[in-house]
Design a protein around this motif. Sequence first.
Motif, PDB file in Angstrom:
ATOM      1  N   ILE A 107       0.862  -1.186   0.000  1.00  0.00           N
ATOM      2  CA  ILE A 107       0.000   0.000   0.000  1.00  0.00           C
ATOM      3  C   ILE A 107       0.894   1.230   0.000  1.00  0.00           C
ATOM      4  CG2 ILE A 107      -1.740   1.315   1.288  1.00  0.00           C
ATOM      5  CD1 ILE A 107      -2.778  -1.414   2.380  1.00  0.00           C
ATOM      6  N   ASP A 108       0.687   2.085  -0.980  1.00  0.00           N
ATOM      7  CA  ASP A 108       1.486   3.297  -1.146  1.00  0.00           C
ATOM      8  C   ASP A 108       0.538   4.488  -0.966  1.00  0.00           C
ATOM      9  OD1 ASP A 108       2.831   5.512  -2.115  1.00  0.00           O
ATOM     10  OD2 ASP A 108       3.083   4.764  -4.154  1.00  0.00           O
ATOM     11  N   ILE A 109       0.717   5.204   0.154  1.00  0.00           N
ATOM     12  CA  ILE A 109      -0.143   6.361   0.453  1.00  0.00           C
ATOM     13  C   ILE A 109       0.628   7.615   0.051  1.00  0.00           C
ATOM     14  CG2 ILE A 109      -1.411   7.588   2.285  1.00  0.00           C
ATOM     15  CD1 ILE A 109      -1.339   4.741   3.756  1.00  0.00           C
ATOM     16  N   GLY A 110       0.402   8.037  -1.184  1.00  0.00           N
ATOM     17  CA  GLY A 110       1.143   9.161  -1.753  1.00  0.00           C
ATOM     18  C   GLY A 110       0.409  10.483  -1.616  1.00  0.00           C
ATOM     19  N   SER A 111       1.044  11.546  -2.117  1.00  0.00           N
ATOM     20  CA  SER A 111       0.468  12.898  -2.025  1.00  0.00           C
ATOM     21  C   SER A 111      -0.629  13.114  -3.049  1.00  0.00           C
ATOM     22  CB  SER A 111       1.568  13.940  -2.240  1.00  0.00           C
ATOM     23  OG  SER A 111       2.632  13.711  -1.351  1.00  0.00           O
ATOM     24  N   ASN A 112      -0.609  12.336  -4.128  1.00  0.00           N
ATOM     25  CA  ASN A 112      -1.614  12.486  -5.178  1.00  0.00           C
ATOM     26  C   ASN A 112      -2.641  11.348  -5.130  1.00  0.00           C
ATOM     27  OD1 ASN A 112      -2.754  13.773  -7.452  1.00  0.00           O
ATOM     28  ND2 ASN A 112      -1.775  12.309  -8.810  1.00  0.00           N
ATOM     29  N   ALA A 113      -2.170  10.127  -4.949  1.00  0.00           N
ATOM     30  CA  ALA A 113      -3.076   8.971  -4.951  1.00  0.00           C
ATOM     31  C   ALA A 113      -2.641   7.928  -3.921  1.00  0.00           C
ATOM     32  CB  ALA A 113      -3.106   8.344  -6.348  1.00  0.00           C
ATOM     33  N   VAL A 114      -3.581   7.039  -3.602  1.00  0.00           N
ATOM     34  CA  VAL A 114      -3.327   5.911  -2.699  1.00  0.00           C
ATOM     35  C   VAL A 114      -3.477   4.647  -3.542  1.00  0.00           C
ATOM     36  CG1 VAL A 114      -4.114   4.728  -0.617  1.00  0.00           C
ATOM     37  CG2 VAL A 114      -4.204   7.213  -0.724  1.00  0.00           C
ATOM     38  N   ARG A 115      -2.485   3.742  -3.440  1.00  0.00           N
ATOM     39  CA  ARG A 115      -2.492   2.550  -4.299  1.00  0.00           C
ATOM     40  C   ARG A 115      -2.383   1.263  -3.480  1.00  0.00           C
ATOM     41  NH1 ARG A 115       0.779   6.264  -6.314  1.00  0.00           N
ATOM     42  NH2 ARG A 115       0.491   7.025  -8.445  1.00  0.00           N
ATOM     43  N   LEU A 116      -3.042   0.240  -4.002  1.00  0.00           N
ATOM     44  CA  LEU A 116      -2.867  -1.116  -3.467  1.00  0.00           C
ATOM     45  C   LEU A 116      -2.379  -1.982  -4.617  1.00  0.00           C
ATOM     46  CD1 LEU A 116      -3.332  -3.540  -1.443  1.00  0.00           C
ATOM     47  CD2 LEU A 116      -5.616  -3.709  -2.433  1.00  0.00           C
TER      48      LEU A 116
END
Length: 300
Positions: A10-19
């Motif tokens: 899980i990547d909680i970025g500044s633009n989007a959150v991804r699984l």
Amino acid sequence: MIKQRTYAAIDIGSNAVRLLVSTITEKEGMETNFRKTSLVRVPIRLGADVFLKQKVSDKNRARVIDTMQAFNLLMKSHGVEKYKAYATSAMREAKNAVEIARTVKEKTGIEIEVIDGSHEAAIIAVTDLHALIQNDCNYLYVDVGGGSTEYTMYSNGKTIASRSFKVGTVRMMEDLVEHKTWEEMQDWVKQTTKDYDDIDLIGSGGNINNIFKTSGKKEGKPLSLKYLKDYDEKLNSYTYEERITELDLKNDRADVIIPASKIYVNSMKWAKANWIYVPKIGLADGIIKSLYNESKRKKS
């Protein structure tokens, strides 16, 4: 005998959150295969809150919790054995990051770890980057996110220097990048690359992947500086609406692609590079590889 395991990132970025859910297949005498089983992206854009007001808004806080709940159910459905959830630039600076992480843990069971820029760059470096890096060549690796840009200089297969700057697409759109920070980034790239000849760039991030896709180039082939400059001009000649309708860009990509393109074009100019390679890698891929390497170390 074939061994399979399922890991998630899980990547909680500044633009989007991804699984990202990956199936890892091991067979004796063969190279380990990492296959993307599922990739889900939710454009929450935490950076727009944090870089302006230093905290995640109540609305986006609720969206993060809902998204993590959904990700938790998806991981159960896929039979995920191990996962890691990392938050980057926006959560690093959010005053309510600790409270959000605690609530997410209580409500969904997902544990979020906020990581710094150098840790982020190191995780990305364990991806398939090594397959691209030839021992007798020089590369500047550039990862452009919503809140920061990570650089790593490679020469003769070794890491020479690495640095993270608070220059990202969401930050630039909100006009929150000081001229001084941009100049620092420019100076660092020029100084780090000045003693090396024939430098190629390696770019990662959703925006450069999108630009590469539109080029129609075969995977593994680089884009030229000229192509990138021409495409940058083309992007800037369209309105936001036209980029969606005529260039077929997603709503949350049609704005951030402009500052991202500017960072890549300038990075190439500063490093005197003519070519940029665009492998399909990112933080989520690095998390999967790190989890796999960790499990191998524990067994040995």
